[in-house]
Design a protein around this motif. Sequence first.
Motif, PDB file in Angstrom:
ATOM      1  N   THR A  21       5.287  19.281  45.419  1.00 42.19           N
ATOM      2  CA  THR A  21       6.728  19.559  45.312  1.00 42.19           C
ATOM      3  C   THR A  21       7.005  21.006  44.920  1.00 42.19           C
ATOM      4  OG1 THR A  21       7.182  17.263  44.702  1.00 42.19           O
ATOM      5  CG2 THR A  21       8.853  18.880  44.142  1.00 42.19           C
ATOM      6  N   LEU A  24       6.654  23.384  47.843  1.00 42.07           N
ATOM      7  CA  LEU A  24       7.826  23.372  48.718  1.00 42.07           C
ATOM      8  C   LEU A  24       8.973  24.169  48.102  1.00 42.07           C
ATOM      9  CD1 LEU A  24       7.860  19.672  50.003  1.00 42.07           C
ATOM     10  CD2 LEU A  24       7.475  21.719  51.370  1.00 42.07           C
ATOM     11  N   ARG A  39      18.524  18.533  48.154  1.00 41.77           N
ATOM     12  CA  ARG A  39      17.475  17.523  47.952  1.00 41.77           C
ATOM     13  C   ARG A  39      18.073  16.173  47.568  1.00 41.77           C
ATOM     14  NH1 ARG A  39      12.487  17.615  43.471  1.00 41.77           N
ATOM     15  NH2 ARG A  39      11.413  15.787  44.326  1.00 41.77           N
ATOM     16  N   LEU A 219      11.049  17.371  51.444  1.00 42.32           N
ATOM     17  CA  LEU A 219      11.191  17.247  49.989  1.00 42.32           C
ATOM     18  C   LEU A 219      12.005  16.010  49.619  1.00 42.32           C
ATOM     19  CD1 LEU A 219      10.619  18.743  47.284  1.00 42.32           C
ATOM     20  CD2 LEU A 219      12.807  19.913  47.598  1.00 42.32           C
ATOM     21  N   CYS A 223       8.715  13.564  49.461  1.00 38.42           N
ATOM     22  CA  CYS A 223       8.422  13.961  48.080  1.00 38.42           C
ATOM     23  C   CYS A 223       9.430  13.440  47.059  1.00 38.42           C
ATOM     24  CB  CYS A 223       8.351  15.488  47.978  1.00 38.42           C
ATOM     25  SG  CYS A 223       7.019  16.222  48.923  1.00 38.42           S
TER      26      CYS A 223
END
Length: 302
Positions: A21, A24, A39, A219, A223
């Motif tokens: 993470t 990214l 996100r 993400l 993630c």
Amino acid sequence: MKGRLQDYLLLHFIVFIWGFTAILGKLIEIGALELVLYRTLFAFIILGVFMTVKKRDFVIGKKEIYKILGTGVIIGLHWIFFFASTKVATVSVCLAGMATATLWTSILEPLIGRRRVRLFEVLLGLIIILGLYIIFKFEFNHLLGLIFAVFSAFLAALFLVINSRFAVKHDHYTITFYEMVGAFLGTAVFLPAYAFWGPDDYTINLVGSNMDYLYLLILASICTVYPFSISVELMKRLTVFSINLTINLEPVYGIILAVIIFKDKERMSEGFYLGTLIILLAVITHPFIQRYRSQRRLKPPA
């Protein structure tokens, strides 16, 4: 036994994803606030569609929804400081600071759960502070990034302590959905406030590159939605010891990945790695001592 092994392997896979993470976050060019806004927006939309298709229940009662939304705000702040750390410092510095989450958990659990403070946790906390001091000494140019990361770790610990209570009462996808909504709303309110009261040279930038949007989708889905939801589900089957021990490997996975991907940009001083090693040893030691103490209490007298 086979099911338990699969749970452990799944947990390690999730922690590996979390280790990616921060990378990214470093690759995405837009600011930390805008990053978290996108996100969480993408995450709750993806999860909302998934829950609708799978006919998952959104209804859990207004009082519980408000509590989970509030927890989501804490998660949003945690991510803002987390990604801000990667922006002003390096991925390695960010993850070293995040390793202090166990220290904060040992402090917050007695306060929130109203239990006695354990002496061994205080001693481990002092060792972690020693590790941080060594990092501060050798990486003073990354001081702000480390402060952001340590505060992010505090917020992560606060969220974990609170979230463990929701896990036993509600579906993991429902919890994650409302927490992502809360994180989005909290960030959406904080963003214009920061633009108004923050640094004079700060302007809101919601337009990223094509690669930014691709990274954000990765993400938000791979993630965030997936590991976040599954980790809540695993809380019902694995011990706190197992989960804490495995999560402690996140900085290890992340720092190794960062050195592989960014190469010389992520190479730090020997003092940084010494301080990080001290923190990780203290963090990994914590659950072992905790389990040993529990076993001694349960052992019948001779």
